[in-house]
Write a protein that holds these residues in place. Structure first.
Motif, PDB file in Angstrom:
ATOM      1  N   TYR A 402       0.395  -4.393   7.533  1.00 37.74           N
ATOM      2  CA  TYR A 402      -0.864  -3.938   7.001  1.00 37.74           C
ATOM      3  C   TYR A 402      -1.953  -4.016   7.842  1.00 37.74           C
ATOM      4  CZ  TYR A 402      -4.621  -2.595   3.889  1.00 37.74           C
ATOM      5  OH  TYR A 402      -5.814  -2.297   3.403  1.00 37.74           O
ATOM      6  N   LEU A 403      -2.441  -5.188   8.382  1.00 38.44           N
ATOM      7  CA  LEU A 403      -3.627  -5.186   9.431  1.00 38.44           C
ATOM      8  C   LEU A 403      -3.470  -4.493  10.528  1.00 38.44           C
ATOM      9  CD1 LEU A 403      -4.353  -9.103   9.072  1.00 38.44           C
ATOM     10  CD2 LEU A 403      -5.423  -7.248   7.991  1.00 38.44           C
ATOM     11  N   TRP A 404      -2.233  -4.348  11.243  1.00 34.78           N
ATOM     12  CA  TRP A 404      -2.068  -3.671  12.405  1.00 34.78           C
ATOM     13  C   TRP A 404      -1.987  -2.135  12.304  1.00 34.78           C
ATOM     14  CZ3 TRP A 404      -1.991  -4.310  17.450  1.00 34.78           C
ATOM     15  CH2 TRP A 404      -1.306  -3.549  18.084  1.00 34.78           C
ATOM     16  N   ASN A 405      -1.523  -1.737  11.127  1.00 33.78           N
ATOM     17  CA  ASN A 405      -1.633  -0.203  10.697  1.00 33.78           C
ATOM     18  C   ASN A 405      -3.201   0.155  10.191  1.00 33.78           C
ATOM     19  OD1 ASN A 405       1.345   1.321  10.823  1.00 33.78           O
ATOM     20  ND2 ASN A 405       1.584  -0.844  10.224  1.00 33.78           N
ATOM     21  N   ALA A 406      -3.932  -0.791   9.679  1.00 30.24           N
ATOM     22  CA  ALA A 406      -4.977  -0.546   9.106  1.00 30.24           C
ATOM     23  C   ALA A 406      -6.054  -0.425  10.462  1.00 30.24           C
ATOM     24  CB  ALA A 406      -5.620  -1.619   8.156  1.00 30.24           C
ATOM     25  N   SER A 407      -5.806  -1.296  11.428  1.00 23.06           N
ATOM     26  CA  SER A 407      -6.744  -1.531  12.413  1.00 23.06           C
ATOM     27  C   SER A 407      -6.726  -0.292  13.489  1.00 23.06           C
ATOM     28  CB  SER A 407      -6.331  -2.616  13.345  1.00 23.06           C
ATOM     29  OG  SER A 407      -5.174  -2.714  14.062  1.00 23.06           O
ATOM     30  N   LYS A 408      -5.239   0.301  13.143  1.00 23.85           N
ATOM     31  CA  LYS A 408      -4.975   1.546  13.959  1.00 23.85           C
ATOM     32  C   LYS A 408      -5.083   3.073  13.293  1.00 23.85           C
ATOM     33  CE  LYS A 408      -3.648  -0.288  17.639  1.00 23.85           C
ATOM     34  NZ  LYS A 408      -4.209  -0.518  18.940  1.00 23.85           N
ATOM     35  N   ASN A 409      -5.548   2.759  11.856  1.00 25.37           N
ATOM     36  CA  ASN A 409      -5.595   3.878  10.853  1.00 25.37           C
ATOM     37  C   ASN A 409      -4.203   4.663  10.958  1.00 25.37           C
ATOM     38  OD1 ASN A 409      -6.845   5.208   8.938  1.00 25.37           O
ATOM     39  ND2 ASN A 409      -7.867   6.780  10.388  1.00 25.37           N
ATOM     40  N   SER A 410      -3.241   3.971  10.959  1.00 23.66           N
ATOM     41  CA  SER A 410      -1.854   4.504  10.915  1.00 23.66           C
ATOM     42  C   SER A 410      -1.306   4.976   9.511  1.00 23.66           C
ATOM     43  CB  SER A 410      -0.795   3.728  11.430  1.00 23.66           C
ATOM     44  OG  SER A 410       0.620   4.126  11.423  1.00 23.66           O
ATOM     45  N   ALA A 411      -0.596   6.153   9.384  1.00 19.90           N
ATOM     46  CA  ALA A 411       0.006   6.391   8.067  1.00 19.90           C
ATOM     47  C   ALA A 411       0.897   5.719   7.677  1.00 19.90           C
ATOM     48  CB  ALA A 411       0.629   7.954   8.403  1.00 19.90           C
ATOM     49  N   MET A 412       1.425   4.556   8.580  1.00 18.22           N
ATOM     50  CA  MET A 412       2.646   3.627   8.000  1.00 18.22           C
ATOM     51  C   MET A 412       3.814   4.298   7.231  1.00 18.22           C
ATOM     52  SD  MET A 412      -0.102   1.022   6.482  1.00 18.22           S
ATOM     53  CE  MET A 412       1.153   0.426   5.314  1.00 18.22           C
ATOM     54  N   GLY A 413       4.227   5.271   7.930  1.00 20.31           N
ATOM     55  CA  GLY A 413       5.529   5.878   7.655  1.00 20.31           C
ATOM     56  C   GLY A 413       5.364   6.750   6.239  1.00 20.31           C
ATOM     57  N   GLY A 414       4.285   7.258   6.190  1.00 19.91           N
ATOM     58  CA  GLY A 414       4.246   8.104   4.785  1.00 19.91           C
ATOM     59  C   GLY A 414       3.711   6.994   3.704  1.00 19.91           C
ATOM     60  N   PHE A 415       3.568   5.787   3.729  1.00 20.75           N
ATOM     61  CA  PHE A 415       2.929   4.933   2.572  1.00 20.75           C
ATOM     62  C   PHE A 415       1.590   4.772   2.654  1.00 20.75           C
ATOM     63  CE2 PHE A 415       6.475   3.090  -0.192  1.00 20.75           C
ATOM     64  CZ  PHE A 415       7.770   3.449   0.386  1.00 20.75           C
ATOM     65  N   GLN A 416       1.086   4.879   1.419  1.00 19.20           N
ATOM     66  CA  GLN A 416      -0.293   4.619   1.637  1.00 19.20           C
ATOM     67  C   GLN A 416      -0.588   3.006   1.547  1.00 19.20           C
ATOM     68  OE1 GLN A 416      -1.827   6.012  -2.230  1.00 19.20           O
ATOM     69  NE2 GLN A 416      -1.715   8.238  -1.508  1.00 19.20           N
ATOM     70  N   LYS A 417      -1.660   2.526   2.186  1.00 19.50           N
ATOM     71  CA  LYS A 417      -1.847   1.154   2.277  1.00 19.50           C
ATOM     72  C   LYS A 417      -2.006   0.593   1.138  1.00 19.50           C
ATOM     73  CE  LYS A 417      -4.308   1.879   6.906  1.00 19.50           C
ATOM     74  NZ  LYS A 417      -4.151   3.329   6.635  1.00 19.50           N
ATOM     75  N   GLY A 418      -2.644   1.167   0.185  1.00 21.47           N
ATOM     76  CA  GLY A 418      -2.537   0.425  -1.244  1.00 21.47           C
ATOM     77  C   GLY A 418      -1.263  -0.207  -1.726  1.00 21.47           C
ATOM     78  N   VAL A 419      -0.238   0.697  -1.607  1.00 21.68           N
ATOM     79  CA  VAL A 419       1.142   0.323  -1.979  1.00 21.68           C
ATOM     80  C   VAL A 419       1.484  -0.854  -1.249  1.00 21.68           C
ATOM     81  CG1 VAL A 419       3.583   0.946  -1.920  1.00 21.68           C
ATOM     82  CG2 VAL A 419       1.827   2.666  -2.561  1.00 21.68           C
ATOM     83  N   LEU A 420       1.319  -0.920   0.037  1.00 22.76           N
ATOM     84  CA  LEU A 420       1.584  -2.273   0.848  1.00 22.76           C
ATOM     85  C   LEU A 420       0.778  -3.435   0.266  1.00 22.76           C
ATOM     86  CD1 LEU A 420       3.177  -3.532   2.968  1.00 22.76           C
ATOM     87  CD2 LEU A 420       1.636  -2.588   4.598  1.00 22.76           C
ATOM     88  N   ALA A 421      -0.559  -3.200  -0.033  1.00 26.14           N
ATOM     89  CA  ALA A 421      -1.683  -4.355  -0.466  1.00 26.14           C
ATOM     90  C   ALA A 421      -0.745  -4.632  -1.818  1.00 26.14           C
ATOM     91  CB  ALA A 421      -2.861  -3.777  -0.783  1.00 26.14           C
ATOM     92  N   GLU A 484      -8.580  -4.607  -0.174  1.00 30.71           N
ATOM     93  CA  GLU A 484      -7.037  -4.759   0.183  1.00 30.71           C
ATOM     94  C   GLU A 484      -7.085  -5.574   1.775  1.00 30.71           C
ATOM     95  OE1 GLU A 484      -5.745  -0.745   0.100  1.00 30.71           O
ATOM     96  OE2 GLU A 484      -5.488  -0.788  -2.071  1.00 30.71           O
ATOM     97  N   PHE A 485      -8.011  -5.050   2.574  1.00 26.23           N
ATOM     98  CA  PHE A 485      -7.899  -5.449   3.980  1.00 26.23           C
ATOM     99  C   PHE A 485      -8.228  -6.944   3.959  1.00 26.23           C
ATOM    100  CE2 PHE A 485      -9.659  -6.377   8.094  1.00 26.23           C
ATOM    101  CZ  PHE A 485      -8.879  -5.704   8.709  1.00 26.23           C
TER     102      PHE A 485
END
Length: 561
Positions: A402-421, A484-485
Motif C-alpha cells: 500500500y505505502l509503495w503504491n500510494a507514494s507512487k500514486n500507482s493504480a495497483m493493478g486495477g485495485f483501489q487503495k481502499g480495498v487493500l486498506a 488509510e495511509f
C-alpha cells in the motif's frame, strides 16, 4: 485452498527428491546406530550434523589439506581415529572483536582446538571476563557471550576427541538410565556380551579406517542389530531412526524456502507482464512450498512428540507457516493477488534466516524444559501468540504494498487503495484478537505453572505493549484520527513492537521467567531491519505529503495569448 494441480506437482517432485536424497552419500547404515545425546535418542548421522553445526556453524568443513568432510565422516573419524583433528580448523570464533583481543587471524573464522587451547590471551580473557562473580549470561556483552560460546565448543571437542560423548550402549532393564560408551559396556552387559559388541565395533572401525565403506556399513548394521536384540524395550526401532534421518537429510525447510522465493519473484515480475499466467504459476509454487511446510511440521512433531514452538527456530518457522496459511485462505476468498504477494517474501526471508543461521536459530530438537511440558498449554498459548504475529506480519506485507503504491500514486493493478486498506484492517483485527486471547491464556498458564496470573515479566510486559500499540492503531482508524495511509504506516511501525516482544526480550534483554527462549546473536540484522523500515516509512511519508501538497496547490495554468 490447495488446488489439485499444486498437490499433484508436490507429490511428483517429492517422489523425485526423496529417492535421490536417500541414495546420496549421507544415507548409510550408521543412521541405524542410536546415540543418547541432549536428552534424546537420535540417529548417529543426525547427531553428527548437530555436532558439526555446534562446532563450526556448518554441516561440512574443509581440512588443511583441502578435503571437504561431511558431518558423518567428521564424527566417525573422531570416534575411530581422533589423532590429528586437534590441528584442523573446526571451531568457530565468530566475533571479530574477540578474534582481535586474543590475537588470532582476523580474516578467518574457523580455528583448531590446539590453536585456541594454547592461546594464553584467550585464557586470560576467559578468566578476566567470565569467571568474575557478577558474570551472568544476561549481563555479558556480545564479545563475552562469544567467548563463552567458544569455551563450550572447546569442551564439546574435548568430549568428541576423548570419545566420552559417544553414549551408544543402553541399559536393557531401565530406559531412564544414562547410556554409556562402548568401552564401558560391562556396566550393563555380562563380560561375554560386552566383548562381542567390542569385537563388532572394532571390525566396523577397522573397515572404515581402511576405506572399505560398504563393509563398515554392514558392520554398523550388525552392531545396531545386536544392541536392539540385547535391549529391545529401550533401543529405538529402525523405522523411527530412519524417519528422523530422512527428515534431516531431505531438509523440507530448504525446499520450502526455494518455493516461496520463486513464488515471490514470479508475483513481482509478472505484475506488468502476463499477470494472469504469473498469478497461476505463483499460486502453484506457493502451494507447493506450503505443502513442504506442512510435511516438515508433521515430521518434527512426530520426532519430538510435541508442537514445534519451544524455541526461536521453531517459532520463526511456525510464524512463516501462519503467514502463508492466512494468505492462502484470504487469497482463496478474495482472489486479490496481494495476500500471496505480501506473504511469500516474508515467509521466504524467515526460512532463509533459520536455514542460514544455525547458531542463532538452533535447529536441533531438544526436550522441553519443565515449565513447557504441559502440551495442552504449550499448544493453546504459544501457538495463539505466534499466530497473532503471523497475522501482523501479513498486515505488514500488505502495508508495504500500500505505502509503495500510494507514494507512487500507482493504480495497483486495477485495485483501489481502499480495498487493500480493508485487507490490512482485517489482518490487524485477526492479529489483535489472537494476541489478546493468547495473552489471557498465558496468564492462566502462568497461574497454573508459577502461581500468579501476572508479574510484569519482560515477556508479559512487551506482549501487553504490543497489544496496546495495535489497539491504538485500530482505534485511531475508527475515530478518524488517521486515514488509510496512516493505518498502513501504523501497521509497519507497530510490527517493531512485535519484533521486541518476539526477539528483543529473549535475545537482547535476556531476562525473565521465559528462559526457555533465551539466546544471542543476530542483533546487527535486526537493527538493520529496523533502520530500513523506518527509512521506508519516512520516504513514503515524504512522497505522500509532497503529492498531497501538489494536489492542494496545483501550478498555475499557462496564460494563453
Amino acid at each position: 485452498m490447495i488446488n489439485r494441480s499444486g498437490l499433484r506437482i508436490f507429490l511428483i517432485i517429492l517422489c523425485i527428491i526423496l529417492p535421490s536424497t536417500l541414495l546420496g552419500k549421507e544415507l548409510n547404515q550408521f543412521s541405524q546406530i542410536a546415540i543418547q545425546h541432549g536428552g534424546r535418542k537420535k540417529p548417529l548421522t543426525v547427531f553428527a550434523r548437530e555436532i558439526l553445526l555446534s562446532l563450526s556453524g556448518k554441516d561440512s568443513i574443509k581440512t588443511l589439506e583441502g578435503e571437504k568432510v561431511g558431518s558423518t565422516d567428521f564424527v566417525l573419524s573422531l570416534w575411530f581415529h581422533p589423532e590429528g583433528w586437534e590441528r584442523q580448523p573446526v571451531i568457530l570464533v565468530d566475533n571479530p572483536l574477540l578474534r582481535k583481543d586474543i590475537g588470532i587471524d582476523q580474516a578467518k573464522k574457523l580455528f583448531s582446538f590446539q590453536q585456541l587451547k594454547e592461546n594464553n590471551l584467550f585464557k586470560d580473557f576467559v578468566v578476566k571476563h567470565l569467571h568474575r562473580p557478577e558474570a551472568e549470561g544476561s549481563s555479558l556483552n556480545p564479545e563475552e557471550k562469544e567467548a563463552m560460546a567458544v569455551s563450550g565448543r572447546l569442551k564439546l571437542f574435548e568430549e568428541l576427541y576423548s570419545g566420552e560423548i559417544f553414549h551408544v550402549i543402553p541399559n536393557p532393564l531401565d530406559p531412564n538410565k544414562k547410556w554409556v560408551t562402548i568401552e564401558n559396556a560391562t556396566q550393563y552387559y555380562p563380560q561375554g556380551l560386552s566383548e562381542s559388541l567390542l569385537v563388532i565395533f572394532d571390525s566396523m572401525k577397522r573397515a572404515y579406517l581402511q576405506g572399505n565403506f560398504s563393509k563398515a556399513q554392514e558392520e554398523a548394521s550388525f552392531f545396531s542389530k545386536q544392541l536392539k536384540d540385547y535391549a529391545p524395550r529401550v533401543y529405538p526401532p529402525n523405522d523411527s531412526l530412519l524417519f528422523e534421518h530422512t527428515y534431516t537429510v531431505l531438509n523440507p525447510w530448504k525446499w520450502t524456502l526455494i518455493c516461496y522465493g520463486i513464488a515471490s519473484l514470479i508475483f513481482l515480475l509478472s505484475r506488468g507482464w502476463q499477470p494472469e499466467l504469473g498469478y497461476r504459476i505463483g499460486w502453484g509454487f506457493a502451494v507447493f512450498g506450503f505443502l513442504f511446510h506442512v510435511y516438515g511440521f508433521i515430521c518434527r512433531i512426530l520426532i519430538a512428540g510435541r508442537p514445534p514452538v519451544s524455541n526461536m527456530y521453531e517459532s520463526v518457522v511456525w510464524v512463516s507457516f501462519g503467514v502463508m496459511f492466512f494468505a492462502l485462505v484470504f487469497e482463496t476468498i478474495y482472489h486479490s493477488r496481494f495476500f500471496l504477494m505480501a506473504a511469500c517474501p516474508f515467509a521466504a526471508i524467515c526460512m532463509m534466516l533459520v536455514d542460514s543461521q544455525p547458531l542463532i536459530f538452533d535447529p536441533t530438537i531438544q526436550p522441553l524444559v519443565p515449565v513447557l511440558r504441559n502440551n495442552f498449554w504449550l499448544t493453546i498459548h504459544v501457538l495463539t501468540i505466534t499466530l497473532s504475529y503471523a497475522a501482523f506480519a501479513l498486515a505488514l506485507g500488505l502495508s508495504h504494498i500500500y505505502l509503495w503504491n500510494a507514494s507512487k500514486n500507482s493504480a495497483m493493478g486495477g485495485f483501489q487503495k481502499g480495498v487493500l486498506a480493508k485487507y490490512i484492517y482485517r489482518s490487524l483485527q485477526i492479529g489483535v484478537f489472537l494476541l489478546a486471547a493468547g495473552t489471557i491464556l498465558g496468564g492462566v498458564w502462568a497461574n497454573y505453572s508459577w502461581g500468579r496470573f501476572w508479574d510484569w515479566d519482560p515477556k508479559e510486559t512487551w506482549a501487553l505493549i504490543t497489544l496496546l500499540c495495535y489497539l491504538a492503531v485500530l482505534h485511531g482508524r475508527i475515530a478518524h484520527w488517521w486515514g488509510e495511509f496512516g493505518l498502513a504506516v501504523g501497521s509497519v511501525l507497530c510490527f517493531l513492537s512485535v519484533l521486541m516482544a518476539w526477539y528483543g526480550v529473549n535475545f537482547v534483554l535476556g531476562k525473565g521467567l521465559h528462559s526457555y527462549g533465551f539466546g544471542s546473536g543476530g542483533l546487527g540484522y535486526v537493527l538493520l531491519y529496523v533502520f530500513l523500515e523506518i527509512s521506508f516509512v519516512a520516504y513514503c511519508l515524504l512522497k505522500y505529503r509532497l503529492r498531497k501538497k501538489e494536489q492542494q496547490n496545483p501550478p498555475p495554468s499557462p496564460i494563453q495569448v
